[in-house]
Every structure is written in structure tokens, then in C-alpha cells.
Design a protein around this motif. Sequence first.
Motif, PDB file in Angstrom:
ATOM      1  N   ARG A  19      58.569   0.388  65.820  1.00 52.42           N
ATOM      2  CA  ARG A  19      57.977   0.360  65.183  1.00 52.42           C
ATOM      3  C   ARG A  19      58.618   0.015  64.170  1.00 52.42           C
ATOM      4  NH1 ARG A  19      59.209   6.002  66.798  1.00 52.42           N
ATOM      5  NH2 ARG A  19      59.863   5.917  65.025  1.00 52.42           N
ATOM      6  N   SER A  21      59.049  -1.806  59.543  1.00 54.43           N
ATOM      7  CA  SER A  21      58.387  -1.134  58.303  1.00 54.43           C
ATOM      8  C   SER A  21      58.772  -2.200  57.577  1.00 54.43           C
ATOM      9  CB  SER A  21      59.043  -0.121  58.299  1.00 54.43           C
ATOM     10  OG  SER A  21      58.296   1.619  58.594  1.00 54.43           O
ATOM     11  N   THR A  22      58.241  -1.821  56.368  1.00 49.13           N
ATOM     12  CA  THR A  22      58.920  -3.317  55.552  1.00 49.13           C
ATOM     13  C   THR A  22      58.973  -2.144  54.587  1.00 49.13           C
ATOM     14  OG1 THR A  22      56.537  -3.614  54.476  1.00 49.13           O
ATOM     15  CG2 THR A  22      57.222  -4.848  55.723  1.00 49.13           C
ATOM     16  N   GLN A  23      60.226  -3.291  53.382  1.00 45.50           N
ATOM     17  CA  GLN A  23      61.171  -1.980  52.603  1.00 45.50           C
ATOM     18  C   GLN A  23      59.565  -1.914  50.932  1.00 45.50           C
ATOM     19  OE1 GLN A  23      63.644  -4.894  50.491  1.00 45.50           O
ATOM     20  NE2 GLN A  23      63.387  -3.968  47.751  1.00 45.50           N
ATOM     21  N   SER A  24      58.720  -2.407  51.071  1.00 46.05           N
ATOM     22  CA  SER A  24      57.308  -2.663  50.096  1.00 46.05           C
ATOM     23  C   SER A  24      56.417  -1.314  50.254  1.00 46.05           C
ATOM     24  CB  SER A  24      56.492  -3.933  50.214  1.00 46.05           C
ATOM     25  OG  SER A  24      56.194  -3.887  50.420  1.00 46.05           O
ATOM     26  N   GLY A  25      56.698  -1.225  51.609  1.00 50.44           N
ATOM     27  CA  GLY A  25      55.667   0.017  52.437  1.00 50.44           C
ATOM     28  C   GLY A  25      54.787  -0.321  52.924  1.00 50.44           C
ATOM     29  N   SER A  28      54.358   0.134  57.617  1.00 53.08           N
ATOM     30  CA  SER A  28      55.206   1.337  57.353  1.00 53.08           C
ATOM     31  C   SER A  28      55.109   2.084  58.698  1.00 53.08           C
ATOM     32  CB  SER A  28      54.488   2.330  56.269  1.00 53.08           C
ATOM     33  OG  SER A  28      55.185   4.161  56.223  1.00 53.08           O
ATOM     34  N   GLU A  29      55.651   2.207  59.977  1.00 53.65           N
ATOM     35  CA  GLU A  29      55.703   2.572  61.170  1.00 53.65           C
ATOM     36  C   GLU A  29      55.050   1.757  61.678  1.00 53.65           C
ATOM     37  OE1 GLU A  29      57.126   6.662  61.692  1.00 53.65           O
ATOM     38  OE2 GLU A  29      58.553   5.831  60.586  1.00 53.65           O
TER      39      GLU A  29
END
Length: 140
Positions: A19, A21-25, A28-29
Motif C-alpha cells: 500500500r 500513501s502520500t503526505q497530502s492524502g 491513501s493506502e
Amino acid sequence: MKRNGSAIWQGDLKTGKGRLSTQSGVLSEAQYGFNTRFEDGPGTNPEELIGAAHAGCFSMALSNVLGEQGLTADRIETTATVTLDKAEGGFAITAVHLEVTATIPGTDDATFQKAAETAKVNCPVSKLLTAEVSMTATLA
């Protein structure tokens, strides 16, 4: 400025799942795995994410170069195709090809080609990649 992305991997290479994910969202997974990277399984993979990052970075860099010349693009559309090849000791990203089409009022092809080349060389993602970065630029 620092940004981050993260990955979680569970299992072996071929049957495991991951999965991203990025800091910004924005991610997300998001699912990735062997089947999304080497086959046509649902999900994402590192190469398409690198391609999206490179296309976005290049498009912004081109907009900046044009702005320095007093030009504003109506539209810049960029696709970055990332090549993953089997190499000695595993796999390697061996090339990135930028395909860019832009609509820029008040310019000619020679000016556009020079601006696109300047953007390609100076784009921070281009500088990051050690693979050959090629490009096709089309003025619409």
C-alpha cells in the motif's frame, strides 16, 4: 521544503501486497504489488507514479520558462512514459520519454522547442533521474 510518501509491504515478492500513501492524502493506502507492476492487475506501481511526478514537474517547469518569455500556455499536456527493463542483477528504470503537446498563443515552434528543452533539463524530477530522459514536443 520536504514532502513524503510511504509504503507498506507484506509478504513475498510475487504474492505479497503493498500500500502506498502520500503526505497530502491524495494517495491513501493505494494498492500495489507484483501484479500491478509486471502484469495488468488493479492498483498502481512505482513507475507510473514516477511518470506522473515527472509529467507534473515538467509541465510546471515549462510554464515557468514560458512565463519568463512573457508567454502563457492555454494548455500543456504531458505524458511521461517510464521504461522498466530487466537488467543485470534485477530490473532498472532505463528511460523516461516525455510526450508534450501545448497550446501557446503568440509563439512559434522554434521558441516552443527551446522552451521545452530548457524545461526538460531544469525540471527537478529530470535532474533526479539518472535514466535517459527523452522528449517529443508538439505545438498544437
